[in-house]
Design a protein around this motif. Structure first.
Motif, PDB file in Angstrom:
ATOM      1  N   LYS A 129       0.844  -1.191   0.000  1.00 45.93           N
ATOM      2  CA  LYS A 129       0.000   0.000   0.000  1.00 45.93           C
ATOM      3  C   LYS A 129       0.883   1.246   0.000  1.00 45.93           C
ATOM      4  O   LYS A 129       1.541   1.541   1.011  1.00 45.93           O
ATOM      5  CB  LYS A 129      -0.919   0.004   1.230  1.00 45.93           C
ATOM      6  N   PRO A 130       0.919   1.962  -1.084  1.00 41.66           N
ATOM      7  CA  PRO A 130       1.761   3.161  -1.147  1.00 41.66           C
ATOM      8  C   PRO A 130       1.222   4.283  -0.266  1.00 41.66           C
ATOM      9  O   PRO A 130       0.020   4.394  -0.027  1.00 41.66           O
ATOM     10  CB  PRO A 130       1.699   3.549  -2.629  1.00 41.66           C
ATOM     11  N   LYS A 131       2.138   5.105   0.218  1.00 40.41           N
ATOM     12  CA  LYS A 131       1.780   6.303   0.978  1.00 40.41           C
ATOM     13  C   LYS A 131       1.846   7.494   0.021  1.00 40.41           C
ATOM     14  O   LYS A 131       2.880   7.766  -0.585  1.00 40.41           O
ATOM     15  CB  LYS A 131       2.733   6.511   2.147  1.00 40.41           C
ATOM     16  N   ILE A 132       0.747   8.196  -0.105  1.00 42.11           N
ATOM     17  CA  ILE A 132       0.640   9.273  -1.094  1.00 42.11           C
ATOM     18  C   ILE A 132       0.977  10.618  -0.464  1.00 42.11           C
ATOM     19  O   ILE A 132       0.551  10.915   0.662  1.00 42.11           O
ATOM     20  CB  ILE A 132      -0.782   9.294  -1.701  1.00 42.11           C
ATOM     21  N   ASN A 133       1.730  11.411  -1.172  1.00 38.61           N
ATOM     22  CA  ASN A 133       2.090  12.766  -0.747  1.00 38.61           C
ATOM     23  C   ASN A 133       0.869  13.670  -0.914  1.00 38.61           C
ATOM     24  O   ASN A 133       0.539  14.086  -2.022  1.00 38.61           O
ATOM     25  CB  ASN A 133       3.262  13.280  -1.577  1.00 38.61           C
ATOM     26  N   VAL A 134       0.184  13.963   0.181  1.00 37.50           N
ATOM     27  CA  VAL A 134      -1.045  14.750   0.096  1.00 37.50           C
ATOM     28  C   VAL A 134      -0.765  16.223  -0.183  1.00 37.50           C
ATOM     29  O   VAL A 134      -1.650  16.949  -0.646  1.00 37.50           O
ATOM     30  CB  VAL A 134      -1.882  14.601   1.395  1.00 37.50           C
ATOM     31  N   THR A 135       0.447  16.665   0.095  1.00 35.94           N
ATOM     32  CA  THR A 135       0.789  18.071  -0.146  1.00 35.94           C
ATOM     33  C   THR A 135       0.700  18.426  -1.632  1.00 35.94           C
ATOM     34  O   THR A 135       0.194  19.489  -2.004  1.00 35.94           O
ATOM     35  CB  THR A 135       2.207  18.384   0.371  1.00 35.94           C
ATOM     36  N   SER A 136       1.196  17.530  -2.456  1.00 35.86           N
ATOM     37  CA  SER A 136       1.206  17.787  -3.900  1.00 35.86           C
ATOM     38  C   SER A 136       0.118  17.017  -4.641  1.00 35.86           C
ATOM     39  O   SER A 136       0.067  17.039  -5.878  1.00 35.86           O
ATOM     40  CB  SER A 136       2.575  17.423  -4.489  1.00 35.86           C
ATOM     41  N   LEU A 137      -0.774  16.348  -3.898  1.00 33.06           N
ATOM     42  CA  LEU A 137      -1.735  15.436  -4.521  1.00 33.06           C
ATOM     43  C   LEU A 137      -2.632  16.140  -5.536  1.00 33.06           C
ATOM     44  O   LEU A 137      -2.769  15.696  -6.686  1.00 33.06           O
ATOM     45  CB  LEU A 137      -2.585  14.751  -3.446  1.00 33.06           C
ATOM     46  N   LYS A 138      -3.263  17.234  -5.139  1.00 34.33           N
ATOM     47  CA  LYS A 138      -4.186  17.927  -6.058  1.00 34.33           C
ATOM     48  C   LYS A 138      -3.445  18.450  -7.276  1.00 34.33           C
ATOM     49  O   LYS A 138      -3.953  18.389  -8.405  1.00 34.33           O
ATOM     50  CB  LYS A 138      -4.905  19.056  -5.327  1.00 34.33           C
ATOM     51  N   SER A 139      -2.249  18.935  -7.065  1.00 31.43           N
ATOM     52  CA  SER A 139      -1.443  19.427  -8.189  1.00 31.43           C
ATOM     53  C   SER A 139      -1.054  18.278  -9.126  1.00 31.43           C
ATOM     54  O   SER A 139      -1.067  18.434 -10.357  1.00 31.43           O
ATOM     55  CB  SER A 139      -0.180  20.116  -7.669  1.00 31.43           C
ATOM     56  N   ASP A 140      -0.717  17.125  -8.535  1.00 29.81           N
ATOM     57  CA  ASP A 140      -0.347  15.958  -9.351  1.00 29.81           C
ATOM     58  C   ASP A 140      -1.523  15.480 -10.202  1.00 29.81           C
ATOM     59  O   ASP A 140      -1.363  15.174 -11.389  1.00 29.81           O
ATOM     60  CB  ASP A 140       0.132  14.815  -8.451  1.00 29.81           C
ATOM     61  N   LEU A 141      -2.697  15.410  -9.580  1.00 29.23           N
ATOM     62  CA  LEU A 141      -3.890  14.979 -10.316  1.00 29.23           C
ATOM     63  C   LEU A 141      -4.246  15.968 -11.424  1.00 29.23           C
ATOM     64  O   LEU A 141      -4.609  15.573 -12.539  1.00 29.23           O
ATOM     65  CB  LEU A 141      -5.072  14.827  -9.356  1.00 29.23           C
ATOM     66  N   ARG A 142      -4.113  17.264 -11.110  1.00 31.43           N
ATOM     67  CA  ARG A 142      -4.394  18.303 -12.102  1.00 31.43           C
ATOM     68  C   ARG A 142      -3.424  18.193 -13.281  1.00 31.43           C
ATOM     69  O   ARG A 142      -3.822  18.366 -14.447  1.00 31.43           O
ATOM     70  CB  ARG A 142      -4.291  19.673 -11.459  1.00 31.43           C
ATOM     71  N   GLY A 143      -2.170  17.910 -12.987  1.00 28.69           N
ATOM     72  CA  GLY A 143      -1.169  17.774 -14.044  1.00 28.69           C
ATOM     73  C   GLY A 143      -1.457  16.599 -14.965  1.00 28.69           C
ATOM     74  O   GLY A 143      -1.297  16.693 -16.184  1.00 28.69           O
ATOM     75  N   MET A 144      -1.884  15.468 -14.394  1.00 30.09           N
ATOM     76  CA  MET A 144      -2.222  14.291 -15.202  1.00 30.09           C
ATOM     77  C   MET A 144      -3.383  14.590 -16.145  1.00 30.09           C
ATOM     78  O   MET A 144      -3.346  14.256 -17.335  1.00 30.09           O
ATOM     79  CB  MET A 144      -2.599  13.122 -14.293  1.00 30.09           C
ATOM     80  N   GLU A 145      -4.426  15.214 -15.601  1.00 29.47           N
ATOM     81  CA  GLU A 145      -5.586  15.544 -16.424  1.00 29.47           C
ATOM     82  C   GLU A 145      -5.222  16.539 -17.520  1.00 29.47           C
ATOM     83  O   GLU A 145      -5.666  16.410 -18.670  1.00 29.47           O
ATOM     84  CB  GLU A 145      -6.704  16.121 -15.553  1.00 29.47           C
ATOM     85  N   SER A 146      -4.403  17.512 -17.169  1.00 32.35           N
ATOM     86  CA  SER A 146      -3.994  18.528 -18.142  1.00 32.35           C
ATOM     87  C   SER A 146      -3.215  17.912 -19.292  1.00 32.35           C
ATOM     88  O   SER A 146      -3.399  18.291 -20.464  1.00 32.35           O
ATOM     89  CB  SER A 146      -3.146  19.596 -17.448  1.00 32.35           C
ATOM     90  N   THR A 147      -2.347  16.953 -18.988  1.00 32.22           N
ATOM     91  CA  THR A 147      -1.556  16.290 -20.033  1.00 32.22           C
ATOM     92  C   THR A 147      -2.456  15.533 -21.004  1.00 32.22           C
ATOM     93  O   THR A 147      -2.267  15.587 -22.223  1.00 32.22           O
ATOM     94  CB  THR A 147      -0.544  15.325 -19.398  1.00 32.22           C
ATOM     95  N   ALA A 148      -3.453  14.838 -20.457  1.00 30.40           N
ATOM     96  CA  ALA A 148      -4.378  14.082 -21.310  1.00 30.40           C
ATOM     97  C   ALA A 148      -5.191  15.025 -22.199  1.00 30.40           C
ATOM     98  O   ALA A 148      -5.370  14.771 -23.402  1.00 30.40           O
ATOM     99  CB  ALA A 148      -5.310  13.236 -20.449  1.00 30.40           C
ATOM    100  N   VAL A 149      -5.678  16.126 -21.623  1.00 23.95           N
ATOM    101  CA  VAL A 149      -6.467  17.090 -22.395  1.00 23.95           C
ATOM    102  C   VAL A 149      -5.611  17.731 -23.488  1.00 23.95           C
ATOM    103  O   VAL A 149      -6.069  17.929 -24.626  1.00 23.95           O
ATOM    104  CB  VAL A 149      -7.052  18.181 -21.461  1.00 23.95           C
ATOM    105  N   LYS A 150      -4.375  18.042 -23.157  1.00 18.45           N
ATOM    106  CA  LYS A 150      -3.476  18.649 -24.139  1.00 18.45           C
ATOM    107  C   LYS A 150      -3.242  17.701 -25.313  1.00 18.45           C
ATOM    108  O   LYS A 150      -3.223  18.128 -26.477  1.00 18.45           O
ATOM    109  CB  LYS A 150      -2.138  19.004 -23.475  1.00 18.45           C
ATOM    110  N   ALA A 151      -3.070  16.423 -25.030  1.00 19.64           N
ATOM    111  CA  ALA A 151      -2.865  15.441 -26.104  1.00 19.64           C
ATOM    112  C   ALA A 151      -4.089  15.359 -27.004  1.00 19.64           C
ATOM    113  O   ALA A 151      -3.972  15.300 -28.237  1.00 19.64           O
ATOM    114  CB  ALA A 151      -2.548  14.073 -25.503  1.00 19.64           C
TER     115      ALA A 151
END
Length: 343
Positions: free
Chosen positions: A243-265
């Protein structure tokens, strides 16, 4: 009296035509004969030229593969007749081949999806060919690699060789695709490449899968060997124990970055002939989604299967070490929906 009769008979029997009228008549006949000759010669020359042209066209038609009458004429730009350098397509040389690329992101189900496609008797999908950096150093290197794949000169365990009806590969967004979009889009449109976008809606689950895969590269939980995909429930259960431990500090930014990359493609490659498949929809109704893909590639429908088994099943609370922190961080945000069980 006798003299008068003789004179009459002589004049009656002797008729002298005018010399000038005879000359004009001969001249007119000669001109008419010459005109007729020129006309006949021109007709003969035209027939000879037409015969030569028809012979040439027939030769071209013999050399060029014929399109089947049942093929939609709008699909002709997407039909190809490769001439591999490494083998002869034999009796399948006249069968058209469609080109495709599975555009995705790591840990989005592309490995499972590709095994499903490769279970089709007429499909050859050759994996992540742009994994090695040497194949994507620049746009020219990328084009050279694409040419080799689409000319059927790229050999993997998935190659169907002679009678492939669709040939392609997986291309991750971080493997040169987003660095050279202009050249790749032009190539795709010029060559009639069909693009299959495969993304996940739930980027939190993708993050869990990524972190678990990174951990296993070092831990090698399965008999001391790192594997990205498994083929039994026992293997899946073993890998899912971490079970990985997720960095909650950057979590929202990380999720936003993933979505942005997919939309850009999607925006970059919007001008290509493409279809968008989401992993969650494929999990819920694989038969329907695979039929859509077969129709998109104009393939005969078959029952597609895979030996791969899903690793992380059930609620995310069972797969994240600090789930309470993650839940608190995402509650009340646009990403709260990711916490729910979606399949």
């Amino acid at each position: 009296m006798a003299e008068i009769l003789c004179s009459f008979n002589k004049d009656a029997l002797t008729i002298k035509p005018p010399k000038k009228a005879s000359f004009v008549l001969r001249l007119m006949l000669s001109a008419f004969a010459m005109a007729c000759g020129i006309y006949i010669c021109s007709i003969c020359l035209k027939q000879m030229n037409l015969q030569n042209t028809n012979t040439f066209l027939l030769f071209e038609d013999f050399e060029r593969p014929c399109y089947e009458t049942v093929v939609d004429r709008s699909q002709i730009p997407y039909l190809h007749y490769p001439k591999p350098r490494t083998f002869n397509r034999s009796e399948c040389a006249g069968n058209p081949v469609r080109l495709f690329a599975i555009v995705s992101m790591q840990r989005s189900g592309s490995g499972w999806f590709e095994t499903l496609l490769n279970s089709h008797v007429n499909v050859s999908s050759n994996g992540e060919i742009f994994g090695p950096k040497s194949r994507r150093d620049n746009a020219s290197t990328i084009v050279k690699t694409l040419d080799k794949v689409y000319n059927l000169d790229w050999f993997t365990s998935s190659s169907k060789n002679e009678c492939s009806a669709a040939i392609g590969f997986k291309w991750m967004l971080n493997q040169g695709l987003m660095q050279h979009p202009k050249e790749i889009i032009q190539y795709f449109n010029d060559r009639g490449v069909n693009v299959i976008f495969l993304f996940r809606r739930n980027m939190l689950r993708r993050l869990v899968s990524m972190l678990a895969n990174v951990y296993d590269k070092e831990a090698k939980l399965l008999n001391g060997v790192h594997v990205s995909h498994v083929h039994s429930n026992e293997e899946a259960s073993l890998l899912s124990k971490y079970k990985p431990k997720i960095n909650v500090t950057s979590l929202k930014s990380d999720l936003r970055g993933m979505e942005s990359t997919a939309v850009k493609a999607l925006n970059y490659f919007n001008s290509t002939r493409h279809i968008i498949i989401y992993y969650e929809d494929l999990i819920k109704d694989p038969t329907q989604k695979l039929v859509e893909v077969e129709d998109f590639l104009k393939l005969p429908q078959m029952n597609l299967t895979s030996q791969q088994v899903k690793i992380h099943k059930g609620a995310l609370s069972e797969h994240i070490e600090n789930f309470d922190e993650v839940n608190k961080t995402l509650s009340g945000t646009a990403y709260e929906k990711f916490l729910q069980v979606d399949y």
